[in-house]
Design a protein around this motif. Structure first.
Motif, PDB file in Angstrom:
ATOM      1  N   GLU A 125      64.882  45.329  16.129  1.00  0.00           N
ATOM      2  CA  GLU A 125      65.215  45.824  17.462  1.00  0.00           C
ATOM      3  C   GLU A 125      64.039  45.676  18.425  1.00  0.00           C
ATOM      4  OE1 GLU A 125      65.719  50.133  17.740  1.00  0.00           O
ATOM      5  OE2 GLU A 125      65.086  50.277  15.662  1.00  0.00           O
ATOM      6  N   HIS A 126      64.405  45.562  19.708  1.00  0.00           N
ATOM      7  CA  HIS A 126      63.435  45.445  20.802  1.00  0.00           C
ATOM      8  C   HIS A 126      62.502  44.247  20.629  1.00  0.00           C
ATOM      9  CE1 HIS A 126      65.080  49.230  21.880  1.00  0.00           C
ATOM     10  NE2 HIS A 126      64.438  49.928  20.965  1.00  0.00           N
ATOM     11  N   GLY A 127      63.019  43.159  20.067  1.00  0.00           N
ATOM     12  CA  GLY A 127      62.229  41.942  19.939  1.00  0.00           C
ATOM     13  C   GLY A 127      61.159  41.994  18.871  1.00  0.00           C
ATOM     14  N   THR A 187      60.040  39.102  24.170  1.00  0.00           N
ATOM     15  CA  THR A 187      61.369  39.539  24.574  1.00  0.00           C
ATOM     16  C   THR A 187      61.548  40.994  24.200  1.00  0.00           C
ATOM     17  OG1 THR A 187      63.765  39.204  24.345  1.00  0.00           O
ATOM     18  CG2 THR A 187      62.415  38.768  22.407  1.00  0.00           C
ATOM     19  N   HIS A 193      64.614  42.165  23.742  1.00  0.00           N
ATOM     20  CA  HIS A 193      65.981  42.216  23.234  1.00  0.00           C
ATOM     21  C   HIS A 193      66.011  42.248  21.704  1.00  0.00           C
ATOM     22  CE1 HIS A 193      67.069  41.590  27.315  1.00  0.00           C
ATOM     23  NE2 HIS A 193      66.697  40.317  27.346  1.00  0.00           N
ATOM     24  N   ASN A 194      67.041  42.904  21.184  1.00  0.00           N
ATOM     25  CA  ASN A 194      67.194  43.007  19.733  1.00  0.00           C
ATOM     26  C   ASN A 194      67.385  41.629  19.114  1.00  0.00           C
ATOM     27  OD1 ASN A 194      67.197  45.864  19.904  1.00  0.00           O
ATOM     28  ND2 ASN A 194      69.366  45.820  20.449  1.00  0.00           N
ATOM     29  N   ASP A 228      70.258  39.492  21.054  1.00  0.00           N
ATOM     30  CA  ASP A 228      71.043  39.901  22.216  1.00  0.00           C
ATOM     31  C   ASP A 228      70.773  39.037  23.440  1.00  0.00           C
ATOM     32  OD1 ASP A 228      72.671  41.923  21.332  1.00  0.00           O
ATOM     33  OD2 ASP A 228      71.224  43.518  21.718  1.00  0.00           O
ATOM     34  N   LEU A 229      71.794  39.018  24.331  1.00  0.00           N
ATOM     35  CA  LEU A 229      71.682  38.385  25.653  1.00  0.00           C
ATOM     36  C   LEU A 229      71.186  36.951  25.565  1.00  0.00           C
ATOM     37  CD1 LEU A 229      70.259  41.398  27.708  1.00  0.00           C
ATOM     38  CD2 LEU A 229      72.620  40.645  27.485  1.00  0.00           C
ATOM     39  N   THR A 235      69.304  35.463  23.420  1.00  0.00           N
ATOM     40  CA  THR A 235      67.909  35.272  23.026  1.00  0.00           C
ATOM     41  C   THR A 235      67.809  34.276  21.869  1.00  0.00           C
ATOM     42  OG1 THR A 235      67.340  37.519  23.698  1.00  0.00           O
ATOM     43  CG2 THR A 235      65.822  36.401  22.198  1.00  0.00           C
ATOM     44  N   ALA A 277      75.869  37.680  22.702  1.00  0.00           N
ATOM     45  CA  ALA A 277      75.124  38.221  21.562  1.00  0.00           C
ATOM     46  C   ALA A 277      75.162  37.197  20.432  1.00  0.00           C
ATOM     47  CB  ALA A 277      75.734  39.538  21.112  1.00  0.00           C
TER      48      ALA A 277
END
Length: 649
Positions: free
Chosen positions: A144-146, A165, A167-168, A185-186, A188, A209
């Motif tokens: 999570e959270h890159g 990033t 993103h997860n 996510d998004l 990435t 995703a």
């Protein structure tokens, strides 16, 4: 193979983590050995699978589940992981070296093909969603959270790699040249040329995703995504082409079968096949009623996919045909009772189930009403009853061989309790209370007058015409209630307890001592937590003796001193002192535990979501617990954490 799922949104995620940390226990109670009895081989959702060769396979999932097979899936063995957190990803090497990662920063390593596992100190509490090994002794995990963490010494030490990033990230994969991809996510997409030491963004134009990634050719990479989409690049990510398929279901898993063939799996049991390295896809035969989270192949024929409720499917022809491994109904179970000491009964969304061989084999039982049942109870002489919606009562007088329907008022009935002498009570919606003195052949209405829209959820029948029932407001707008009678229901005493919510179960170990469990929203109503209340005066007054991070649904004692409470996400607590104090136990299932029943000293059954039925013959044993090796911190050891169901779209 090494796919991953979407996490909760950032704000909600931080709230979940903070609440779970608040309930972190400094130590866990001794853990008995549990045996899955339904479904088989087990019922926890599986998130990832690694097919080492056509015979040897490792799968991981909820509640720290690790399954091994050495015969291509005909038989499976559950091996202890030492953790209760969800395991999201696994990667094995032919040498026997392997790695698994999961919620709360869990990193596990094995050197013997998965027979034994060691918890490593990853020094993060962030969830790790994907793992791969660029070469022997090296591990790269993403989350999570890159988050990207990397070890070059088999997990003994770790360093963090910059992902650039927030993103997860859900999956990571490497080729044999040390080139790797991570997706999340998004849209990435990250690329590395140096076995994960440095990363660059390569997802220009990609959206949605992204859940899994494979490299079928030297410069070709394919990514599975939401809404039935797959993305493909043939120039190392410089440009991408989106391929839509016949499905809009999320595609979670992706695997390479041979030089040309790829398999994708996902929501609603979807399977897709590409015979041209991902340029086009056609639908295979879906597996009804499940989500397939992970898929992997060994060579051009042998493959497996795994998913919800312990689903394992196998193919021996490269994905053209799939067969399901294991067996057993997977409808939610809501109630349990043990007739004698070795004949348990379970009721739920599919009606009635029973076993006559101590739980070795469960089967459905026909009743006059083919509908949901919520509770079941037996007297000592073979008389028994089960209850359900709209006043449904079915009854047996021959130990369950035959069942008949009994007329009753139309209110929903949630619980029933029969004493050995066949006297008992049934309770339900709006304060419904029914009394029987003949094992359920006839019933007398003894309604409880409750203020507001409150229900009675559980009842305990005591000697001398006494009974205690519990309930409350499931939405947390009012307090939990305990009602009691000492005259067969002619009069009732109603007590509001210090719970903003609903009590779901109650049991007594003597005429005066008992425990009740439920869910408490608190005064602010922000978060539903579990609560255990205890009485020492027959139910007149109650004191809070324990809390849990999730609402509790059931409570049972195997003897006067040893008891268990269970609830959402498989939450487990146990007591060794008659309910005065409670300790969390590592969950054995994440499907939700809705019922407990004792078959006498030491013997305990648990039932819940996904048709799960588990048994232990050590319900009163206090075994010495081995602490985890090199655990990152006490705060990271939670009674439970994210499950695969929580993280689905």
């Amino acid at each position: 193979m090494r796919r991953r799922l979407a996490l909760l949104g950032g704000g909600a995620l931080l709230l979940v983590l903070s609440v779970l940390a608040a309930f972190a226990a400094p130590s866990l109670a001794a853990e008995p050995r549990w045996q899955w009895q339904n479904p088989l081989p087990q019922g926890n959702s599986l998130g990832a699978v690694d097919v080492v060769d056509p015979l040897h396979v490792v799968a991981v999932g909820d509640a720290g589940t690790i399954l091994l097979t050495a015969d291509g899936g005909s038989t499976w063995t559950a091996v202890p992981s030492g953790v209760g957190e969800t395991l999201f990803s696994v990667r094995m090497r032919a040498s026997g070296e392997g790695f698994a990662v999961g919620a709360g920063g869990v990193v596990l390593t094995t050197l013997d093909g998965g027979l034994t596992w060691r918890r490593e100190a990853a020094w993060t509490t962030a969830s790790l969603m994907g793992v791969d090994t660029p070469r022997r002794g090296e591990i790269v995990a993403v989350g999570e959270h890159g988050l990207i963490i990397r070890s070059t010494d088999g997990g003994a030490s770790w360093s963090r790699a910059a992902s650039h990033t927030p993103h997860n990230l859900y999956a990571v994969a490497f080729d044999d040249r040390g080139r790797g991809w991570a997706v999340g996510d998004l849209g990435t997409v990250l690329f590395t040329r140096d076995r994960g030491a440095t990363w660059k963004s390569r997802g220009n134009g990609v959206f949605g995703a992204l859940y899994d990634v494979v490299m079928p050719a030297k410069r070709t990479v394919v990514v599975s995504a939401s809404r039935g989409s797959l993305w493909r690049s043939t120039n190392d990510g410089t440009s991408w082409r989106r391929t839509t398929t016949e499905t809009f279901d999320t595609l979670y898993g992706l695997a390479r079968v041979d030089a040309k063939t790829l398999i994708a799996t996902g929501e609603e049991g979807v399977t897709l096949v590409s015979r041209n390295t991902g340029r086009s896809w056609r639908s295979g035969s879906p597996v009804a009623g499940v989500a397939l989270f992970g898929v992997d192949f060994a060579g051009a024929a042998a493959g497996m996919a795994v998913g919800t409720d312990g689903c394992v499917i196998r193919t021996t022809d490269g994905g053209t045909q799939w067969s399901r491994m294991g067996h057993g109904p997977t409808d939610r179970l809501r109630g349990l009772a043990v007739q004698g000491s070795s004949q348990p009964w379970a009721v739920g969304d599919a009606g009635l189930m029973m076993t006559a061989d101590d739980g070795a084999a469960w089967r459905q039982v026909q009743t006059p009403a083919a509908t949901r049942l919520d509770a079941v109870a037996f007297a000592n002489d073979g008389r028994g009853c089960a209850v359900g919606p709209q006043g449904l009562i079915v009854r047996t007088s021959d130990g369950g061989s035959t069942w008949g329907k009994v007329a009753a008022p139309a209110e929903d009935l949630f619980d029933i309790d029969l004493r050995p002498d066949a006297t008992g009570w049934a309770v339900g919606g709006g304060g419904a209370a029914l009394r029987t003195v003949d094992g359920g052949a006839t019933w007398e209405v003894r309604r409880v007058d409750l203020e507001g829209d409150l229900d009675l959820r559980a009842v305990e029948t005591l000697e001398g015409g006494r009974a205690v029932a519990v309930g409350g407001d499931p939405w947390g707008q009012g307090r939990g209630v305990v009602v009691s009678t000492a005259d067969g229901g002619a009069t009732w005493r109603v007590v509001e307890v210090d719970v903003w919510g609903e009590l779901r179960d109650v049991t007594f170990t003597s005429a005066l001592e008992g425990c009740a469990v439920g869910g408490d929203f608190g005064l602010d109503g922000d978060w539903l937590t579990g609560v255990v209340l205890r009485t020492r005066d027959g139910g007149a007054t109650w004191r809070r003796v324990a809390v849990a991070a999730e609402a509790l649904q059931a409570v049972a004692f195997v003897d006067a001193e040893h008891g268990w409470a269970a609830g959402a996400r498989g939450t487990l607590l146990r007591t060794f002192d008659g309910g005065a104090s409670w300790q969390p136990v590592v969950p054995v299932t994440a499907t939700g535990a809705y019922a407990l029943a004792s078959g006498g000293p030491e013997r305990l059954w648990l039932a819940g979501g996904g048709g799960s039925i588990l048994f232990t013959a050590e319900g009163a044993s206090a075994q010495e617990e081995e602490p985890p090796v090199d655990a990152p911190s006490p705060a990271s050891r939670r009674t439970h954490d994210y499950t695969l169901a929580d993280l689905r779209d």
